[in-house]
Scaffold this motif. Structure first.
Motif, PDB file in Angstrom:
ATOM      1  N   LEU A   1      95.055 -38.825  34.883  1.00  0.00           N
ATOM      2  CA  LEU A   1      94.859 -38.137  36.161  1.00  0.00           C
ATOM      3  C   LEU A   1      95.717 -39.081  37.053  1.00  0.00           C
TER       4      LEU A   1
ATOM      5  N   SER B   1      88.794 -37.196  33.852  1.00  0.00           N
ATOM      6  CA  SER B   1      90.017 -37.879  33.033  1.00  0.00           C
ATOM      7  C   SER B   1      89.497 -38.880  32.115  1.00  0.00           C
TER       8      SER B   1
ATOM      9  N   ILE C   1      91.968 -30.684  33.129  1.00  0.00           N
ATOM     10  CA  ILE C   1      90.811 -31.457  33.858  1.00  0.00           C
ATOM     11  C   ILE C   1      89.562 -30.833  33.900  1.00  0.00           C
TER      12      ILE C   1
ATOM     13  N   GLY D   1      88.129 -37.725  40.165  1.00  0.00           N
ATOM     14  CA  GLY D   1      89.000 -37.807  38.827  1.00  0.00           C
ATOM     15  C   GLY D   1      88.498 -38.949  38.026  1.00  0.00           C
TER      16      GLY D   1
END
Length: 557
Positions: A90, A292, A23, A288
């Motif tokens: 993710l 992602s 990530i 997140g």
């Protein structure tokens, strides 16, 4: 078949520093909690602000049944399936509470070959976030009582204190207590009560906060009591925000772990969906999306609770909106909603499946009304017949929803490829749905409750009891009338009656209490007999959990 805990123990985990690379983070970006879990500091997250966002997939479910639907398992299996397709997924999920772990539900890290690991750590204390939330909550409670004891310059009415103590455990004996017994140096004698930490406002507001300044602002806004003139007293007037923010400093940072197939997962915050908003933190979700291509998140319980709150509360506050929704269902759950006893759910019964389908159909309608493409994921069990699966698929597609069977429990990501392919077919169209909320913030509190009850639950009418109406009037007069509403009700039914299975119609939703959660940014509307402090069952899971001389835990699953 191996038990969940045996599967988790046999897994070879990657160092969390290797997971972080997927990530875009380095080891210097992490605060390590051992080899396999870490926190991502807020200054690292702030660096992500100008990065483009990936797609957002919300996973929800029909109303939960004793047969189990496996929403978290499907969320994890979907992410693993997306990884097998070469995507960069993710996960953003909630943290388990010790209450259900030692009560009746068990852990909350998925199951079979679609689990988060280290599973035992995640279910037991993890990185201490819930304990920090508990401490911050109870510091504020202590400051309220101490203020009264030390002279009460704010003129707090000791019989109208709104703030409750909390604990991360099911303990019905704490629902109603008497404190300061004896008075004098023991403090001010009064009645009090506890809520479970996952239902506390500190948990809710931490998960709604965008950064540390927003956290402190929300703490200042907490309504702790009324004064003797009937005015709201806030935590800001007690000058509590600094100390509480210090206790929550580390808890504000998302936790990074992995799935059995080494897909990165942010696990952060754990508010209950039947009582609170049921969503993981805004910080983890927004970060997140920056880290992602596809972020898979979930909302607690069914689409009548967690998913509607995700849209009306979290998305409204955070400025996000899902690109697709996955509704998890099972053949067994549909049959249960037709009235079939639990012990007969493994027997083939297509007629019962049809009879129980209206429950799932209502959840599909609710999500479609929000303008979001819907996929039903049938979490497949070994006893499901091909005929039952085919009928379930036909019924789902008749509603306009897409359908995928998911065998992620026994096959992991491989069993999630069909679902992953359908989800990506939606995301690759690059058609961003426009937000559609259930109500407008300018609506009256009564109108908001009515719109949710009628449109989301399927009620015919709402009965607001006199005490609840009085609170609505008080909160509106105090300037809180434009807050959204977070309706607390049973998770087991679309109605406020846990025994009303299927798709109840013609019922009246009874509102018995309304509470102000000004820090979280909404009014909590309590219906039916929902409790904010659960109790342990006759045979709590705690009776089966132990540890041996080799430090091996037994009975956690």
């Amino acid at each position: 078949m191996l038990k969940d805990i045996e599967i988790a123990r046999q897994a070879k985990l990657d160092p969390i520093t290797e997971i972080a690379k997927k990530i875009g983070l380095t080891s210097d970006d992490l605060d390590l909690y051992g080899k396999y879990k870490a926190k991502i500091p807020l200054d690292v997250i702030k660096r992500l602000e100008n990065k483009p966002e990936g797609k957002l997939v919300l996973v929800t479910a029909m109303n939960p049944t004793p047969a189990g639907e496996g929403k978290t398992t499907v969320s994890i299996g979907l992410a693993q399936g997306l990884a097998k397709l070469g995507r960069k997924p993710l996960l953003a999920l909630r943290e388990p509470s010790l209450g259900p772990v030692f009560g009746i539900k068990g852990g909350a890290a998925g199951g079979g070959y679609s689990q988060l690991v280290p599973m035992e750590d995640i279910n037991l204390h993890f990185t201490g976030d819930l304990h920090a939330i508990t401490s911050a909550n109870n510091l504020l409670a202590a400051m309220v009582d101490n203020h009264i004891y030390q002279g009460n310059s704010l003129n707090i009415d000791k019989d109208k204190i709104l703030w409750k103590r909390c604990m991360d455990m099911n303990d019905r004996a704490l629902r109603n207590i008497h404190i300061g017994v004896g008075g004098g140096t023991n403090g001010i004698e009064r009645d009090d009560s506890f809520v479970i930490t996952a239902a506390s406002e500190i948990m809710a507001l931490l998960c709604m906060s965008k950064d540390m300044e927003d956290l402190k602002r929300r703490i200042r806004n907490i309504a702790v009591a009324y004064d003797l003139d009937g005015n709201i007293v806030t935590a800001g007037q007690l000058q509590a925000e600094g100390a509480l923010a210090v206790l929550l400093k580390d808890a504000m940072c998302p936790n990074l772990v992995q799935t059995l197939e080494h897909v990165p997962a942010l696990v952060h915050g754990g508010p209950f969906a039947n009582i609170s908003h049921g969503c993981n933190s805004v910080i983890a979700t927004k970060a997140g999306l920056k880290m992602s291509d596809i972020l898979v998140t979930e909302a607690g319980f069914g689409a009548d609770l967690g998913a509607y709150k995700f849209l009306d509360l979290k998305c409204r506050a955070a400025g996000i909106w899902p690109d697709a929704v996955v509704i998890v269902s099972t053949v067994r759950s549909l049959k249960y909603n037709s009235g079939i006893p639990k012990e007969e759910l493994t027997k083939p019964n297509v007629e019962a499946l049809r009879a129980g389908f209206p429950n799932l159909a209502k959840h599909i309608e609710n999500m479609m009304a929000s303008g979001i493409p819907v996929v039903v994921a049938s979490n497949r069990f070994p006893t499901d017949t091909d005929e039952e699966i085919a009928e379930m698929k036909r019924l789902c597609e008749e509603t306009g929803a897409m359908y995928a069977a998911a065998d992620v429990f026994s096959k992991g990501g491989e069993g999630g490829i069909e679902l992953a392919n359908i989800v990506t077919s939606i995301l690759d169209k690059d058609e961003k749905p426009e937000p559609k909320f259930t109500y407008d913030l300018k609506d009256s509190v009564e109108e908001k409750i009515h719109k949710v009850a009628v449109n989301i639950f399927g009620a015919k009418d709402v009965d607001i009891l006199p005490e609840a109406q009085a609170r609505i009037d008080e909160f509106t007069k105090s300037g809180y009338g434009e807050l959204p509403v977070c309706i607390a009700k049973t998770q087991y039914s679309l109605s406020d009656d846990p025994k009303a299975l299927g798709r109840p119609e013609g019922f009246t939703l009874t509102v018995r209490e309304v509470r102000l959660s000004a820090g979280a940014g909404y009014l909590v509307v309590l219906t039916g007999k929902v409790l904010t402090m659960p109790g342990l069952p006759s045979h709590p899971a705690a009776l089966d959990i132990s540890i041996d001389n080799d430090n091996v835990i037994h009975g956690l699953f």
